[in-house]
Design a protein around this motif. Structure first.
Motif, mmCIF file in Angstrom:
data_model
loop_
_atom_site.group_PDB
_atom_site.id
_atom_site.type_symbol
_atom_site.label_atom_id
_atom_site.label_comp_id
_atom_site.label_asym_id
_atom_site.label_seq_id
_atom_site.Cartn_x
_atom_site.Cartn_y
_atom_site.Cartn_z
ATOM 1 N N LYS A 265 0.844 -1.191 0.000
ATOM 2 C CA LYS A 265 0.000 0.000 0.000
ATOM 3 C C LYS A 265 0.881 1.243 0.000
ATOM 4 C CE LYS A 265 -3.634 2.714 0.815
ATOM 5 N NZ LYS A 265 -3.094 3.994 0.348
ATOM 6 N N GLN A 266 0.686 2.100 -0.988
ATOM 7 C CA GLN A 266 1.380 3.376 -0.985
ATOM 8 C C GLN A 266 0.680 4.283 0.021
ATOM 9 O OE1 GLN A 266 2.427 5.231 -4.741
ATOM 10 N NE2 GLN A 266 2.127 7.262 -3.854
ATOM 11 N N THR A 267 1.377 4.580 1.102
ATOM 12 C CA THR A 267 0.801 5.358 2.188
ATOM 13 C C THR A 267 1.225 6.808 2.050
ATOM 14 O OG1 THR A 267 1.034 3.368 3.550
ATOM 15 C CG2 THR A 267 0.451 5.395 4.675
ATOM 16 N N ASP A 268 0.289 7.719 2.278
ATOM 17 C CA ASP A 268 0.521 9.123 1.948
ATOM 18 C C ASP A 268 1.402 9.841 2.958
ATOM 19 O OD1 ASP A 268 -1.207 9.146 -0.426
ATOM 20 O OD2 ASP A 268 -2.803 8.767 1.011
ATOM 21 N N VAL A 269 1.197 9.581 4.244
ATOM 22 C CA VAL A 269 2.011 10.183 5.298
ATOM 23 C C VAL A 269 2.432 9.067 6.245
ATOM 24 C CG1 VAL A 269 2.099 11.909 7.155
ATOM 25 C CG2 VAL A 269 0.699 12.340 5.117
ATOM 26 N N VAL A 270 3.728 9.013 6.541
ATOM 27 C CA VAL A 270 4.272 7.903 7.319
ATOM 28 C C VAL A 270 5.251 8.427 8.356
ATOM 29 C CG1 VAL A 270 5.593 5.742 7.220
ATOM 30 C CG2 VAL A 270 4.095 6.355 5.327
ATOM 31 N N MET A 271 5.282 7.766 9.512
ATOM 32 C CA MET A 271 6.391 7.958 10.448
ATOM 33 C C MET A 271 6.964 6.580 10.751
ATOM 34 S SD MET A 271 6.628 9.976 14.082
ATOM 35 C CE MET A 271 5.705 8.777 15.062
ATOM 36 N N THR A 272 8.252 6.405 10.425
ATOM 37 C CA THR A 272 8.836 5.081 10.566
ATOM 38 C C THR A 272 10.346 5.156 10.713
ATOM 39 O OG1 THR A 272 8.919 2.855 9.584
ATOM 40 C CG2 THR A 272 9.125 4.720 8.080
ATOM 41 N N GLU B 223 5.212 3.488 12.735
ATOM 42 C CA GLU B 223 4.495 3.897 13.949
ATOM 43 C C GLU B 223 3.220 4.653 13.616
ATOM 44 O OE1 GLU B 223 6.857 5.087 17.522
ATOM 45 O OE2 GLU B 223 8.354 5.548 15.978
ATOM 46 N N LEU B 224 3.202 5.284 12.457
ATOM 47 C CA LEU B 224 2.033 6.047 12.032
ATOM 48 C C LEU B 224 1.878 5.909 10.525
ATOM 49 C CD1 LEU B 224 0.943 9.529 13.230
ATOM 50 C CD2 LEU B 224 1.212 9.131 10.772
ATOM 51 N N VAL C 209 -3.101 4.150 12.634
ATOM 52 C CA VAL C 209 -3.483 4.109 11.221
ATOM 53 C C VAL C 209 -4.680 5.040 11.027
ATOM 54 C CG1 VAL C 209 -4.190 2.648 9.291
ATOM 55 C CG2 VAL C 209 -2.648 1.735 11.034
ATOM 56 N N GLY C 210 -4.505 6.059 10.198
ATOM 57 C CA GLY C 210 -5.546 7.069 10.062
ATOM 58 C C GLY C 210 -6.008 7.290 8.638
#
Length: 308
Positions: free
Chosen positions: A138-145, A152-153, A191-192
């Motif tokens: 899944k291409q996720t738009d905003v990530v914290m990792t 984590e987000l 996950v938002g």
């Protein structure tokens, strides 16, 4: 012809000037007073979204949605999370491990430039935050990792400026499937899902707006682990009849329980709740009402001229 990765990098670049001048104050301090509610910098979002709207790109090329992504990443950095851990980053490359960034900053200038050029040309690294879920990438738009913590987000965004009723069911199905896919592999991650619609829906398709509100609520986790940690809705609008339209946020019609402040509060609180007390110290301090410096920004500011 530019590659998709380069095109995406260039698209984000049009937001850089606005982002550079955006305030980095704590979102839990308003008019000098500590609040428990997240106070988003909506004025920054309005300036960001006005850029694609004025270039007539509000409904194509993904630039409008990228403005939303840029703003949400900015809000997470305002919350106190490390600037280099939150993607899209404030400068190119938008997606890059913090470990590689730290290495680049320590390399001799010439070698650092060569490695950076290879990354920017697509020969190394990635321009997209593609995350493996339970069933598919899944291409996720905003990530914290970070490699040591894993994601984590994970935040998905959608923007809809027209044809509301026609496309709403498809967005609902996609969003629900993505939530199950990501949460099944990362049950502790926040996950938002954040949805931005043009406020013309209120007059043109009021039934579709009622369905939207219901959809945003029903996409949340009801305790079965399949829904989103948090969901949010924001309405925006602009005047098509003026030469240089300015986007404005329309808050009143959006119920408080699905508005942006609760969404950002919930996402931040979920990350802090499931991580050790010695992680994300700046975010914890800001959440408690303290004025804490933002981690990662100093290194970015010092190295920006050398790397970029």
């Amino acid at each position: 012809m530019a590659t998709p990765g380069v095109e995406k990098t260039l698209a984000f670049a049009e937001f850089d000037t606005t982002l550079m001048s955006a305030p980095k104050d704590s979102p839990w301090i308003r008019n000098g007073a500590v609040t428990d509610e997240f106070n988003p910098s909506f004025d920054v979002l309005e300036r960001l979204l006005s850029i694609p709207v004025r270039s007539k790109a509000a409904t194509r090329s993904g630039r409008f949605a990228q403005g939303v992504d840029t703003w949400l990443a900015h809000e997470l950095r305002r919350a106190g999370f490390d600037a280099d851990l939150v993607w899209p980053r404030t400068e190119a490359p938008r997606v890059l491990s913090k470990d590689i960034l730290e290495l680049l900053r320590k390399l001799p200038e010439r070698l650092s430039d060569e490695v950076h050029e290879a990354i920017m040309s697509g020969k190394a690294g990635s321009t997209d935050a593609r995350i493996l879920g339970r069933a598919y990438m899944k291409q996720t738009d905003v990530v914290m990792t970070h490699w040591s913590t894993g994601p984590e987000l994970l935040l998905s965004t959608k923007a809809m400026t027209s044809s509301f009723g026609k496309n709403l069911s498809n967005r609902y199905e996609e969003a629900y499937g993505d939530a199950a896919n990501l949460r099944a592999r990362y049950p502790l991650a926040a996950v938002g899902f954040f949805f931005v619609q043009r406020a013309t829906i209120l007059d043109s398709e009021p039934a579709a707006f009622r369905r939207t509100v219901d959809m945003i609520r029903k996409l949340r986790d009801f305790g079965d682990g399949f829904g989103y940690t948090a969901t949010g809705l924001l309405l925006v609008d602009w005047d098509d009849d003026v030469e240089h339209p300015a986007v404005r946020c329309v808050h009143a019609p959006v119920p408080e329980d699905i508005a942006a402040p609760q969404f950002l509060n919930t996402m931040v609180d979920e990350v802090l709740k499931v991580t050790p007390i010695d992680l994300h110290e700046a975010a914890r301090a800001r959440r408690a009402g303290e004025v804490a410096p933002l981690p990662g920004h100093e290194a970015v500011d010092e190295q920006q001229d050398a790397l970029f």
